[in-house]
Design a protein around this motif. Structure first.
Motif, PDB file in Angstrom:
ATOM      1  N   ALA A   1      10.298   2.571  -8.588  1.00  0.00           N
ATOM      2  CA  ALA A   1      10.307   3.678  -9.549  1.00  0.00           C
ATOM      3  C   ALA A   1       9.664   3.250 -10.871  1.00  0.00           C
ATOM      4  O   ALA A   1       8.874   4.003 -11.464  1.00  0.00           O
ATOM      5  CB  ALA A   1      11.741   4.151  -9.781  1.00  0.00           C
ATOM      6  N   TYR A   2       9.975   2.057 -11.329  1.00  0.00           N
ATOM      7  CA  TYR A   2       9.358   1.560 -12.565  1.00  0.00           C
ATOM      8  C   TYR A   2       7.841   1.464 -12.422  1.00  0.00           C
ATOM      9  O   TYR A   2       7.091   1.789 -13.357  1.00  0.00           O
ATOM     10  CB  TYR A   2       9.922   0.188 -12.923  1.00  0.00           C
ATOM     11  N   ILE A   3       7.365   0.982 -11.287  1.00  0.00           N
ATOM     12  CA  ILE A   3       5.925   0.845 -11.078  1.00  0.00           C
ATOM     13  C   ILE A   3       5.241   2.210 -11.186  1.00  0.00           C
ATOM     14  O   ILE A   3       4.164   2.344 -11.773  1.00  0.00           O
ATOM     15  CB  ILE A   3       5.638   0.204  -9.705  1.00  0.00           C
ATOM     16  N   ASN A   4       5.877   3.239 -10.647  1.00  0.00           N
ATOM     17  CA  ASN A   4       5.258   4.561 -10.645  1.00  0.00           C
ATOM     18  C   ASN A   4       5.257   5.224 -12.007  1.00  0.00           C
ATOM     19  O   ASN A   4       4.518   6.201 -12.200  1.00  0.00           O
ATOM     20  CB  ASN A   4       5.953   5.444  -9.614  1.00  0.00           C
ATOM     21  N   ILE A   5       6.062   4.760 -12.945  1.00  0.00           N
ATOM     22  CA  ILE A   5       5.972   5.276 -14.315  1.00  0.00           C
ATOM     23  C   ILE A   5       5.307   4.247 -15.235  1.00  0.00           C
ATOM     24  O   ILE A   5       5.370   4.365 -16.458  1.00  0.00           O
ATOM     25  CB  ILE A   5       7.358   5.687 -14.862  1.00  0.00           C
ATOM     26  N   LYS A   6       4.711   3.199 -14.605  1.00  0.00           N
ATOM     27  CA  LYS A   6       3.943   2.179 -15.330  1.00  0.00           C
ATOM     28  C   LYS A   6       4.782   1.392 -16.321  1.00  0.00           C
ATOM     29  O   LYS A   6       4.285   0.961 -17.376  1.00  0.00           O
ATOM     30  CB  LYS A   6       2.737   2.819 -16.025  1.00  0.00           C
ATOM     31  N   ARG A   7       6.058   1.180 -15.999  1.00  0.00           N
ATOM     32  CA  ARG A   7       6.894   0.282 -16.808  1.00  0.00           C
ATOM     33  C   ARG A   7       6.929  -1.065 -16.076  1.00  0.00           C
ATOM     34  O   ARG A   7       7.904  -1.429 -15.439  1.00  0.00           O
ATOM     35  CB  ARG A   7       8.298   0.852 -16.967  1.00  0.00           C
TER      36      ARG A   7
ATOM     37  N   ALA B   1       0.834  -1.214   0.000  1.00  0.00           N
ATOM     38  CA  ALA B   1       0.000   0.000   0.000  1.00  0.00           C
ATOM     39  C   ALA B   1       0.851   1.240   0.000  1.00  0.00           C
ATOM     40  O   ALA B   1       0.547   2.227  -0.640  1.00  0.00           O
ATOM     41  CB  ALA B   1      -0.926  -0.012   1.220  1.00  0.00           C
ATOM     42  N   HIS B   2       1.962   1.218   0.744  1.00  0.00           N
ATOM     43  CA  HIS B   2       2.901   2.347   0.702  1.00  0.00           C
ATOM     44  C   HIS B   2       3.416   2.534  -0.704  1.00  0.00           C
ATOM     45  O   HIS B   2       3.583   3.642  -1.181  1.00  0.00           O
ATOM     46  CB  HIS B   2       4.074   2.090   1.651  1.00  0.00           C
ATOM     47  N   ALA B   3       3.716   1.440  -1.389  1.00  0.00           N
ATOM     48  CA  ALA B   3       4.281   1.541  -2.725  1.00  0.00           C
ATOM     49  C   ALA B   3       3.288   2.104  -3.708  1.00  0.00           C
ATOM     50  O   ALA B   3       3.655   2.630  -4.731  1.00  0.00           O
ATOM     51  CB  ALA B   3       4.762   0.172  -3.197  1.00  0.00           C
ATOM     52  N   GLY B   4       2.009   1.991  -3.416  1.00  0.00           N
ATOM     53  CA  GLY B   4       1.004   2.467  -4.348  1.00  0.00           C
ATOM     54  C   GLY B   4       0.829   3.964  -4.354  1.00  0.00           C
ATOM     55  O   GLY B   4       0.199   4.498  -5.235  1.00  0.00           O
ATOM     56  N   ARG B   5       1.330   4.649  -3.347  1.00  0.00           N
ATOM     57  CA  ARG B   5       1.208   6.106  -3.310  1.00  0.00           C
ATOM     58  C   ARG B   5       2.595   6.710  -3.455  1.00  0.00           C
ATOM     59  O   ARG B   5       3.447   6.491  -2.587  1.00  0.00           O
ATOM     60  CB  ARG B   5       0.559   6.553  -2.000  1.00  0.00           C
TER      61      ARG B   5
ATOM     62  N   LEU C   1       5.866  -6.414  -3.300  1.00  0.00           N
ATOM     63  CA  LEU C   1       5.917  -5.648  -4.549  1.00  0.00           C
ATOM     64  C   LEU C   1       5.504  -6.504  -5.737  1.00  0.00           C
ATOM     65  O   LEU C   1       4.907  -5.992  -6.693  1.00  0.00           O
ATOM     66  CB  LEU C   1       7.312  -5.068  -4.749  1.00  0.00           C
ATOM     67  N   THR C   2       5.802  -7.787  -5.688  1.00  0.00           N
ATOM     68  CA  THR C   2       5.357  -8.679  -6.758  1.00  0.00           C
ATOM     69  C   THR C   2       3.839  -8.761  -6.787  1.00  0.00           C
ATOM     70  O   THR C   2       3.214  -8.730  -7.861  1.00  0.00           O
ATOM     71  CB  THR C   2       5.962 -10.073  -6.576  1.00  0.00           C
TER      72      THR C   2
ATOM     73  N   ASP D   1       1.439  -7.576  -9.854  1.00  0.00           N
ATOM     74  CA  ASP D   1       0.454  -8.460 -10.489  1.00  0.00           C
ATOM     75  C   ASP D   1      -0.927  -7.813 -10.514  1.00  0.00           C
ATOM     76  O   ASP D   1      -1.691  -8.005 -11.471  1.00  0.00           O
ATOM     77  CB  ASP D   1       0.390  -9.792  -9.735  1.00  0.00           C
ATOM     78  N   SER D   2      -1.233  -7.022  -9.469  1.00  0.00           N
ATOM     79  CA  SER D   2      -2.553  -6.383  -9.434  1.00  0.00           C
ATOM     80  C   SER D   2      -2.649  -5.207 -10.409  1.00  0.00           C
ATOM     81  O   SER D   2      -3.748  -4.825 -10.807  1.00  0.00           O
ATOM     82  CB  SER D   2      -2.846  -5.903  -8.013  1.00  0.00           C
ATOM     83  N   LEU D   3      -1.531  -4.649 -10.775  1.00  0.00           N
ATOM     84  CA  LEU D   3      -1.530  -3.492 -11.670  1.00  0.00           C
ATOM     85  C   LEU D   3      -1.425  -3.866 -13.139  1.00  0.00           C
ATOM     86  O   LEU D   3      -1.841  -3.089 -14.007  1.00  0.00           O
ATOM     87  CB  LEU D   3      -0.364  -2.563 -11.302  1.00  0.00           C
ATOM     88  N   ARG D   4      -0.860  -5.000 -13.404  1.00  0.00           N
ATOM     89  CA  ARG D   4      -0.702  -5.418 -14.804  1.00  0.00           C
ATOM     90  C   ARG D   4      -2.062  -5.711 -15.429  1.00  0.00           C
ATOM     91  O   ARG D   4      -2.960  -6.234 -14.770  1.00  0.00           O
ATOM     92  CB  ARG D   4       0.173  -6.661 -14.876  1.00  0.00           C
TER      93      ARG D   4
END
Length: 335
Positions: A294-300, A13-17, A324-325, A329-332
């Motif tokens: 960082a990659y997750i936050n730019i959607k890579r 959840a921290h990683a999502g914001r 984080l995995t 998986d939830s964002l892909r």
């Protein structure tokens, strides 16, 4: 930049914001860890040639932008900033502060000397008793004596010096804070000092004449300083480019820069620094995890998966890898 949806896991959840993600990943979870010693100096790794080598990508979300774009069309972030031409106060500015401080002393001294002279001429023991009369306030000095003092030392002259004293104090404060309008007021201050100093030389006597002459010299010095102070006060507007800090030379330098940009939500800029950090410190898991964030936050997401794979190789059981995995998986997109 766009926020990332948060899964149920607290760490994920921290990683999502973006803002708290940087705090959680870059400060809380890894505060206990220290990177391993860097290897003996060797030729640095070859620069990574990839999609991030375009300086005109948005430094926040890595979207394509044009050189003249004011804002990123994808995330809305501003792409131009104003910076001082000279970050630190110059030696010339400190000299200007010194001159301005000296310029405050003489307009405070000359009126007092003039009051002493006027009081002597009208046979008053305490020159300060004339102050209310010069300011137009009730006082103990009889009107006849006050008028005689005004003939010796004109009231307008004293008031002009009082105004200039307050004006000079304002200039002194503005110079230290480097307010842009103060640059122009400093110019006006120098002109006033020159005019009042010249008037003091014409009307003053004895010590007052000497002080006024000093005021003229200070005014000329202020004009000379103005020629050197422009870079202290003026700002230049420049485009924020996606590029590596010139000061970053080794792994820990890249890591520190990456973390700094992540705290500012400049995720694309964080990526190019963390990539280099992981190439210098390939077996340190934190660098790979931070790069994945960082990659997750730019959607890579594909690149985030690669970074997590490297982190899993180093420490298969690290809970952050699992969290984080799961977030990834939830964002892909589901296929």
């Amino acid at each position: 930049p766009p926020s990332i949806p948060s899964p149920e896991s607290p760490a994920a959840a921290h990683a999502g914001r973006p803002a708290t993600l940087a705090g959680a990943i870059l400060h809380e979870d890894f505060a206990r860890r220290r990177p391993p010693p860097e290897p003996e100096p060797e030729p640095p790794p070859a620069p990574l040639q990839d999609e991030f080598d375009n300086p005109y990508l948005c430094p926040y979300c890595a979207a394509q932008t044009q050189p003249d774009d004011r804002k990123c069309q994808a995330c809305g972030a501003k792409l131009w900033i104003k910076t001082r031409r000279r970050e630190e106060r110059s030696t010339w500015l400190w000299a200007a502060l010194t001159v301005q401080m000296a310029g405050i002393i003489w307009p405070a001294t000359v009126p007092l000397l003039m009051l002493v002279y006027a009081a002597h001429e009208v046979e008053i023991d305490n020159p300060l008793t004339l102050v209310p009369a010069y300011l137009g306030l009730p006082g103990s000095v009889p009107p006849k004596v006050a008028n005689a003092a005004f003939e010796v030392m004109p009231r307008l002259y004293i008031l002009a010096f009082a105004f200039y004293l307050l004006f000079s104090l304002t200039i002194l404060i503005g110079l230290y804070l480097r307010w842009k309008p103060i640059f122009y007021l400093f110019l006006i201050s120098a002109l006033l000092a020159l005019v009042l100093g010249g008037a003091g030389m014409l009307l003053g006597q004895g010590v007052g004449l000497i002080c006024s002459g000093g005021g003229v010299i200070l005014a000329l010095l202020m004009f000379l300083l103005l020629l050197q102070l422009e870079d202290d006060f003026f700002l230049d507007e420049k485009r924020i480019l996606l590029r590596v800090d010139r000061s970053a030379k080794k792994g820990l330098d890249f890591l520190a820069s990456g973390r700094r940009y992540a705290r500012r939500n400049m995720w694309a800029t964080a990526v190019i620094h963390l990539r280099r950090a992981t190439s210098w410190l390939p077996d340190w898991i934190d660098g790979h995890l931070e790069l994945a964030v960082a990659y997750i936050n730019i959607k890579r997401y594909d690149l985030a998966a690669q970074a997590l794979a490297e982190a899993r190789r180093i420490s298969p059981d690290d809970p952050q890898v699992a969290e984080l995995t799961a977030l990834l998986d939830s964002l892909r997109p589901q296929t």
